[in-house]
Scaffold this motif. Structure first.
Motif, PDB file in Angstrom:
ATOM      1  N   UNK A 112       0.845  -1.187   0.000  1.00 35.08           N
ATOM      2  CA  UNK A 112       0.000   0.000   0.000  1.00 35.08           C
ATOM      3  C   UNK A 112       0.878   1.234   0.000  1.00 35.08           C
ATOM      4  N   UNK A 113       0.382   2.293  -0.576  1.00 33.31           N
ATOM      5  CA  UNK A 113       1.201   3.486  -0.733  1.00 33.31           C
ATOM      6  C   UNK A 113       0.493   4.756  -0.272  1.00 33.31           C
ATOM      7  N   UNK A 114       1.265   5.614   0.370  1.00 30.73           N
ATOM      8  CA  UNK A 114       0.820   6.975   0.630  1.00 30.73           C
ATOM      9  C   UNK A 114       1.587   7.828  -0.386  1.00 30.73           C
ATOM     10  N   UNK A 115       0.892   8.311  -1.418  1.00 36.07           N
ATOM     11  CA  UNK A 115       1.601   8.863  -2.570  1.00 36.07           C
ATOM     12  C   UNK A 115       2.142  10.274  -2.363  1.00 36.07           C
ATOM     13  N   UNK A 116       3.056  10.645  -3.234  1.00 36.50           N
ATOM     14  CA  UNK A 116       3.589  12.010  -3.239  1.00 36.50           C
ATOM     15  C   UNK A 116       2.429  12.983  -3.444  1.00 36.50           C
ATOM     16  N   UNK A 117       2.442  14.075  -2.720  1.00 34.56           N
ATOM     17  CA  UNK A 117       1.356  15.054  -2.858  1.00 34.56           C
ATOM     18  C   UNK A 117       0.086  14.608  -2.172  1.00 34.56           C
ATOM     19  N   UNK A 118       0.144  13.518  -1.440  1.00 31.17           N
ATOM     20  CA  UNK A 118      -0.941  13.024  -0.572  1.00 31.17           C
ATOM     21  C   UNK A 118      -2.116  12.401  -1.300  1.00 31.17           C
ATOM     22  N   UNK A 164      -2.578  17.643   8.023  1.00 32.98           N
ATOM     23  CA  UNK A 164      -3.718  16.758   8.282  1.00 32.98           C
ATOM     24  C   UNK A 164      -3.972  15.854   7.076  1.00 32.98           C
ATOM     25  N   UNK A 165      -3.812  16.418   5.877  1.00 34.66           N
ATOM     26  CA  UNK A 165      -3.987  15.588   4.676  1.00 34.66           C
ATOM     27  C   UNK A 165      -2.945  14.478   4.626  1.00 34.66           C
ATOM     28  N   UNK A 166      -1.737  14.806   5.083  1.00 37.60           N
ATOM     29  CA  UNK A 166      -0.696  13.785   5.120  1.00 37.60           C
ATOM     30  C   UNK A 166      -1.095  12.660   6.072  1.00 37.60           C
ATOM     31  N   UNK A 224       6.584  11.815   3.138  1.00 40.71           N
ATOM     32  CA  UNK A 224       5.568  12.148   4.141  1.00 40.71           C
ATOM     33  C   UNK A 224       5.840  13.472   4.838  1.00 40.71           C
ATOM     34  N   UNK A 225       7.066  14.006   4.726  1.00 44.68           N
ATOM     35  CA  UNK A 225       7.373  15.237   5.469  1.00 44.68           C
ATOM     36  C   UNK A 225       7.246  16.485   4.602  1.00 44.68           C
ATOM     37  N   UNK A 226       6.931  16.285   3.329  1.00 47.15           N
ATOM     38  CA  UNK A 226       6.931  17.419   2.400  1.00 47.15           C
ATOM     39  C   UNK A 226       6.009  18.554   2.855  1.00 47.15           C
ATOM     40  N   UNK A 227       6.579  19.719   3.006  1.00 53.12           N
ATOM     41  CA  UNK A 227       5.794  20.912   3.306  1.00 53.12           C
ATOM     42  C   UNK A 227       5.242  20.980   4.716  1.00 53.12           C
ATOM     43  N   UNK A 228       5.754  20.138   5.614  1.00 59.20           N
ATOM     44  CA  UNK A 228       5.191  20.147   6.964  1.00 59.20           C
ATOM     45  C   UNK A 228       6.113  20.837   7.962  1.00 59.20           C
ATOM     46  N   UNK A 229       5.502  21.368   9.001  1.00 59.70           N
ATOM     47  CA  UNK A 229       6.275  22.030  10.048  1.00 59.70           C
ATOM     48  C   UNK A 229       7.132  20.991  10.768  1.00 59.70           C
TER      49      UNK A 229
END
Ligand SMILES: Nc1ncnc2c1ncn2[C@@H]1O[C@H](COP(=O)(O)OP(=O)(O)OP(=O)(O)O)[C@@H](O)[C@H]1O
Ligand SMILES: [Mg+2]
Lengths: 300, 237
Positions: B81-87, B141-143, B163-168
């Motif tokens: 299963x995958x959590x894709x780039x860009x969510x 949250x979307x992540x 998973x860390x893209x663009x997150x605080x």
């Protein structure tokens, strides 16, 4: 005033039929982002299927509820199968090619159905037999509410209710929404895109099959080209509501039915068919996304 | 010991662009493996090929069974299963519906409910937002939705693309902790693609470094973390 209310009743019942057909355009658009030009011809085939059923059993001579439901069932079934087959045979092989190819193919399928219809059913209009006896259901203050209008509206509302349950509460319906919002991710999660697309065509075409019988009872003249005008109007209704939006298709259909009826009642009946084109031009200029449509959310 | 996931000599072309030029890598049971590299190296392409989103040449096996010819929707059933780039959340569906889509291949309501509750314990924020449309959530949250949705598929190997893209920073740390937790608690194998190489290496067992479509370096994460060339190219000093 009475006359006005009468027009409203007529407009709503016709609008419900436009809505049923508009839903088919909008559902397919939501999933595949293309206009299935053959949709209204599927509706035509449904009308002829129930016409031949009625003729074969001479149903028109003894109108009865059960006949009506049998005709409705047959038309729905024939349309569902036809929609399923068209997608599988004509559109599926082109799924990965440019949108224009699939669009042109859809026009081709539409022409094929129309001319095959002329060949098989004949060019002359046929008279759709009365499946139910038309009667005044009740009258209030001089307004006659006809049984047919109530049946048309009742069946349409029921069909839309079922559609709503399916799309928002069934697993396959939710999968349909997921595919329309992000098909790549939907596939990654185990959803078979092919199955969802087939399901969408079956659902949309079934509604067209229901509409076919309802229209046949209201405007009993049917002919192989009948899909053209109906298709244009239902398509405009879908665009008016916001293509891709289910509530939009219903709203667009109702507005279309009501405004046509008002044009016939208070302006001139010859303008009736021109109205849809007028509406289309106005929306395209002022609100291309339609009343309830949203811009497609771009993927980040 | 056989790897749970193995790629051998994988090639992907986008038209005339040769994006993967013979990528081979392995993930063993219970491992966190990270795949790092510069922009455009082909990390996302590798994960897309794994999930069957882009056609590839070469071999992909899950538990020694070749899966490269299977369509995407069947690979999930084998535990990928995958959590894709860009969510890629479904924006017009609620958080809960998004999670339900993750469990699409299952119909055991009891277990699905338990899995959902598990996601809610990992990300309590999602529980508060369960009826909110995913498109209106914040990026972080979307992540969380994307990761939870992948977890709902009960993967044997979880693929995470940035998973860390663009997150605080605080949320990034939280997400990495959860990845570690999943690995330790659920014995889940994880293939992690990351720009944030330092963080990725700190939390992984092994890592592969990718450059323009090829694996150029691989080894224990701890060793790579102290490797000079890696420090210069990916860790900023
Ligand atoms: N759909 C596509 N069509 C054409 N080229 C593509 C496509 N997707 C990716 N590429 C190209 O393939 C190469 C690898 O891209 P990929 O997205 O796999 O990189 P990445 O390592 O994930 O980069 P990033 O860290 O920026 O996400 C890039 O050169 C990119 O331009
Ligand atoms: Mg990437």
């Amino acid at each position: 005033m009475n006359e006005f209310i009468q027009h409203i009743i007529n407009g709503i019942s016709m609008g419900a039929i436009y809505a049923l057909i508009a839903l088919g355009y909008t559902m397919v658009y939501g999933i595949l982002q293309f206009i299935n030009f053959a949709h209204a011809d599927i509706y035509m085939v449904g009308a002829f299927a129930s016409y031949y059923l009625a003729r074969f059993f001479q149903l028109g001579e003894h109108p009865h509820w059960s006949w009506f439901f049998i005709a409705l069932g047959l038309s729905t079934l024939v349309c569902a199968l036809l929609g399923f087959a068209i997608e599988k045979i004509a559109y599926r092989p082109l799924r990965k090619s440019p949108k224009l190819n699939i669009l042109i193919t859809a026009i081709g399928v539409s022409l094929f159905l129309e001319y095959a219809g002329q060949l098989l059913f004949g060019v002359d209009p046929k008279l759709f037999p009365p499946l139910l006896t038309e009667s005044v259901l009740f009258s209030i203050g001089g307004i006659n509410v006809m049984s047919l209008d109530v049946i048309i509206l009742g069946i349409s509302i029921l069909a839309m209710f079922v559609l709503h349950r399916v799309v928002y509460h069934s697993k396959l319906g939710k999968a349909m929404r997921a595919v329309s919002q992000n098909s790549t991710v939907a596939a990654m999660l185990g959803i078979s895109i092919d199955r969802v697309i087939s399901f969408t065509f079956i659902l949309g075409s079934s509604l067209a099959g229901i509409a076919a019988v309802l229209v046949g009872m209201r405007y009993p003249k049917i002919e192989p080209m009948m899909g053209m005008l109906m298709g244009t109007k239902a398509f405009v209704a879908a665009v008016l509501g916001g293509i891709g939006s289910l509530p939009g298709a219903v709203l667009g259909g109702l507005i279309m039915g009501l405004s046509e009826e008002m044009v016939v009642g208070y302006l001139q009946s010859t303008y009736r068919d021109a109205l849809s084109f007028g509406i289309l031009i106005v929306i395209l200029i002022f609100k291309p996304t339609g009343l309830l449509g949203t811009k497609r959310i771009e993927k980040v | 010991m056989n790897p749970v996931l193995e790629l051998e000599d994988l090639h992907v072309h986008y038209g005339s662009i040769h994006a993967l030029k013979g990528v081979s890598l392995k993930v063993f049971a219970g491992e966190i493996v990270s795949l790092i590299g510069a922009n455009g190296a082909g990390k996302t392409t590798t994960l897309r090929a794994l999930s069957g989103i882009v056609p590839c040449r070469g071999r992909i096996s899950m538990n020694s069974k070749e899966i490269q010819t299977l369509p995407s929707h069947q690979r999930v059933r084998l535990g990928l299963a995958q959590s894709p780039e860009g969510r890629g959340v479904f924006p017009l569906m609620t958080v809960e519906e998004n999670l339900d889509m993750g469990a699409f291949i299952y119909s055991d309501k009891e277990q699905i409910n338990q899995d959902r509750d598990f996601c809610f314990t990992l990300f309590p924020r999602l529980k508060e937002r369960r009826s909110q449309l995913a498109g209106t959530l914040s990026g972080g949250e979307q992540q969380m939705v994307a990761i939870s949705r992948a977890l709902m598929a009960r993967p044997q190997v979880l693929l995470l693309d940035e998973p860390s893209l663009g997150l605080a920073p605080l949320i990034v740390a939280q997400i990495f902790e959860i990845v570690k937790h999943l690995n330790e608690l659920k014995k889940m194998s994880i293939l992690l693609v990351e720009q944030n190489a330092r963080m990725a290496l700190k939390f992984s067992h092994r890592a592969y470094v990718m450059e323009t479509g090829k694996i150029t370096l691989s080894g224990n994460a701890a060793d790579l973390l102290s490797d000079d060339s890696i420090r210069r190219s990916y860790l900023g000093h």
